[in-house]
Design an enzyme around this catalytic site. Structure first.
Site, PDB file in Angstrom:
ATOM      1  N   ARG A 164       2.794  -6.669   8.897  1.00  0.00           N
ATOM      2  CA  ARG A 164       2.103  -5.517   9.511  1.00  0.00           C
ATOM      3  C   ARG A 164       2.731  -5.136  10.845  1.00  0.00           C
ATOM      4  NH1 ARG A 164      -3.801  -7.481   7.508  1.00  0.00           N
ATOM      5  NH2 ARG A 164      -3.991  -6.130   5.674  1.00  0.00           N
TER       6      ARG A 164
ATOM      7  N   LYS B 180       0.821  -1.221   0.000  1.00  0.00           N
ATOM      8  CA  LYS B 180       0.000   0.000   0.000  1.00  0.00           C
ATOM      9  C   LYS B 180       0.857   1.274   0.000  1.00  0.00           C
ATOM     10  CE  LYS B 180      -3.865  -2.251   2.337  1.00  0.00           C
ATOM     11  NZ  LYS B 180      -4.893  -2.108   3.396  1.00  0.00           N
TER      12      LYS B 180
ATOM     13  N   ARG C 194      -2.329 -14.553   4.643  1.00  0.00           N
ATOM     14  CA  ARG C 194      -2.909 -13.734   5.723  1.00  0.00           C
ATOM     15  C   ARG C 194      -2.166 -13.950   7.040  1.00  0.00           C
ATOM     16  NH1 ARG C 194      -7.530 -10.933   4.753  1.00  0.00           N
ATOM     17  NH2 ARG C 194      -8.520 -11.183   6.778  1.00  0.00           N
TER      18      ARG C 194
ATOM     19  N   PHE D 245     -15.120   4.245   7.768  1.00  0.00           N
ATOM     20  CA  PHE D 245     -13.754   4.589   7.355  1.00  0.00           C
ATOM     21  C   PHE D 245     -13.590   4.628   5.840  1.00  0.00           C
ATOM     22  CE2 PHE D 245     -13.750  -0.045   8.330  1.00  0.00           C
ATOM     23  CZ  PHE D 245     -13.339  -0.557   7.102  1.00  0.00           C
TER      24      PHE D 245
ATOM     25  N   THR E  21      -5.173  -7.194  10.691  1.00  0.00           N
ATOM     26  CA  THR E  21      -5.454  -5.893  10.057  1.00  0.00           C
ATOM     27  C   THR E  21      -4.891  -4.753  10.883  1.00  0.00           C
ATOM     28  OG1 THR E  21      -7.490  -6.822   9.153  1.00  0.00           O
ATOM     29  CG2 THR E  21      -7.324  -4.417   9.189  1.00  0.00           C
TER      30      THR E  21
ATOM     31  N   GLU F 101     -10.182 -10.132  -7.143  1.00  0.00           N
ATOM     32  CA  GLU F 101      -9.207  -9.045  -6.992  1.00  0.00           C
ATOM     33  C   GLU F 101      -8.087  -9.154  -8.022  1.00  0.00           C
ATOM     34  OE1 GLU F 101     -10.181  -8.502  -2.228  1.00  0.00           O
ATOM     35  OE2 GLU F 101      -8.193  -9.188  -2.811  1.00  0.00           O
TER      36      GLU F 101
ATOM     37  N   HIS G 259      -2.105  -5.526   1.748  1.00  0.00           N
ATOM     38  CA  HIS G 259      -3.420  -6.153   1.652  1.00  0.00           C
ATOM     39  C   HIS G 259      -3.245  -7.625   1.334  1.00  0.00           C
ATOM     40  CE1 HIS G 259      -7.575  -6.865   0.305  1.00  0.00           C
ATOM     41  NE2 HIS G 259      -7.045  -7.493  -0.725  1.00  0.00           N
TER      42      HIS G 259
ATOM     43  N   ASN H 203      -1.977   0.159   6.838  1.00  0.00           N
ATOM     44  CA  ASN H 203      -1.469  -1.107   7.366  1.00  0.00           C
ATOM     45  C   ASN H 203      -0.569  -1.866   6.391  1.00  0.00           C
ATOM     46  OD1 ASN H 203      -3.479  -1.959   5.659  1.00  0.00           O
ATOM     47  ND2 ASN H 203      -4.544  -3.228   7.159  1.00  0.00           N
TER      48      ASN H 203
ATOM     49  N   TYR I 260     -12.641  -1.481  -3.276  1.00  0.00           N
ATOM     50  CA  TYR I 260     -13.116  -1.567  -1.890  1.00  0.00           C
ATOM     51  C   TYR I 260     -14.625  -1.389  -1.773  1.00  0.00           C
ATOM     52  CZ  TYR I 260      -8.462  -1.799   0.227  1.00  0.00           C
ATOM     53  OH  TYR I 260      -7.212  -2.213   0.646  1.00  0.00           O
TER      54      TYR I 260
HETATM   55  P1  CMP Z   1      -7.426  -4.348   3.888  1.00  0.00           P
HETATM   56  O1  CMP Z   1      -7.024  -5.712   4.312  1.00  0.00           O
HETATM   57  O2  CMP Z   1      -6.850  -3.871   2.593  1.00  0.00           O
HETATM   58  O3  CMP Z   1      -9.026  -4.280   3.774  1.00  0.00           O
HETATM   59  C1  CMP Z   1      -9.773  -3.137   4.073  1.00  0.00           C
HETATM   60  C2  CMP Z   1      -8.948  -1.998   4.558  1.00  0.00           C
HETATM   61  O4  CMP Z   1      -9.681  -0.999   5.240  1.00  0.00           O
HETATM   62  C3  CMP Z   1      -7.963  -2.501   5.607  1.00  0.00           C
HETATM   63  O5  CMP Z   1      -6.994  -3.311   5.019  1.00  0.00           O
HETATM   64  C4  CMP Z   1      -7.495  -1.196   6.214  1.00  0.00           C
HETATM   65  O6  CMP Z   1      -6.584  -0.496   5.372  1.00  0.00           O
HETATM   66  C5  CMP Z   1      -8.825  -0.451   6.244  1.00  0.00           C
HETATM   67  N1  CMP Z   1      -9.527  -0.634   7.547  1.00  0.00           N
HETATM   68  C6  CMP Z   1     -10.044  -1.759   8.049  1.00  0.00           C
HETATM   69  N2  CMP Z   1     -10.603  -1.542   9.250  1.00  0.00           N
HETATM   70  C7  CMP Z   1     -10.425  -0.230   9.507  1.00  0.00           C
HETATM   71  C8  CMP Z   1     -10.789   0.625  10.587  1.00  0.00           C
HETATM   72  N3  CMP Z   1     -11.435   0.148  11.656  1.00  0.00           N
HETATM   73  N4  CMP Z   1     -10.445   1.925  10.518  1.00  0.00           N
HETATM   74  C9  CMP Z   1      -9.783   2.401   9.432  1.00  0.00           C
HETATM   75  N5  CMP Z   1      -9.425   1.637   8.365  1.00  0.00           N
HETATM   76  C10 CMP Z   1      -9.730   0.346   8.410  1.00  0.00           C
END
Ligand code: CMP
Length: 140
Positions: free
Chosen positions: A103, A10, A86, A58, A92, A127, A116, A113, A50
């Site tokens: 991460r 990212k 994962r 968010f 996450t 995807e 992905h 984070n 997304y």
């Molecule tokens: P990702 O695994 O790419 O999938 C969805 C993304 O949304 C996640 O990683 C984060 O970048 C973001 N995300 C998920 N949960 C939250 C949260 N509670 N607050 C802000 N961003 C979030």
């Protein structure tokens, strides 16, 4: 169990020049890279990718973040790819991510984070198809 998954290094990690280190760890951990492309997502890309999160509080911040700079999208191969990858990247929220995960070592926050990883075989294939044509993927 599928043998392919999809990942994005990212904009936070890409901007901090962590891409090479993360790729090293991916390869050293036994994953194979079948395709890779550097992109800078526009609003359409990020909102489409997304879309499943569009009702989340968010969402707008996430779109702003994902369009803020370049990133690297990749197709990854491994046995039981989705689950293995994962586990490799960690939770996450980096505060909950296990030691030694991407991460834990490279992410800033639950939003920024670093990386992905697809959450199911069906989403992995969706995807992959969102960002790659078959002729951009090794072995297809
Ligand atoms: P990702 O695994 O790419 O999938 C969805 C993304 O949304 C996640 O990683 C984060 O970048 C973001 N995300 C998920 N949960 C939250 C949260 N509670 N607050 C802000 N961003 C979030």
């Amino acid at each position: 169990m599928g043998n392919r998954t999809f990942t994005i290094i990212k904009p936070d990690a890409f901007g901090k020049k962590y891409t090479g280190k993360i790729i090293d760890r991916i390869l050293e951990s036994g994953f194979e890279i079948l395709g890779a492309r550097m992109i800078h997502m526009n609003q359409n890309d990020a909102r489409g990718f997304y879309a499943v999160h569009q009702e989340k509080p968010f969402f707008n911040d996430l779109i702003e973040f994902m369009t803020s700079g370049p990133c690297l999208v990749m197709v990854i191969a491994h046995e039981n790819a989705v689950e293995s990858f994962r586990k490799f990247i960690g939770s996450t929220n980096p505060a909950d991510a296990a030691e030694g995960t991407i991460r834990r070592d490279f992410a800033e926050s639950v939003q920024n984070n670093a990386i992905h990883g697809s959450d199911s075989d069906i989403n992995a294939e969706k995807e992959i198809a969102f960002f790659f044509t078959p002729n951009q993927i090794h072995g297809t």
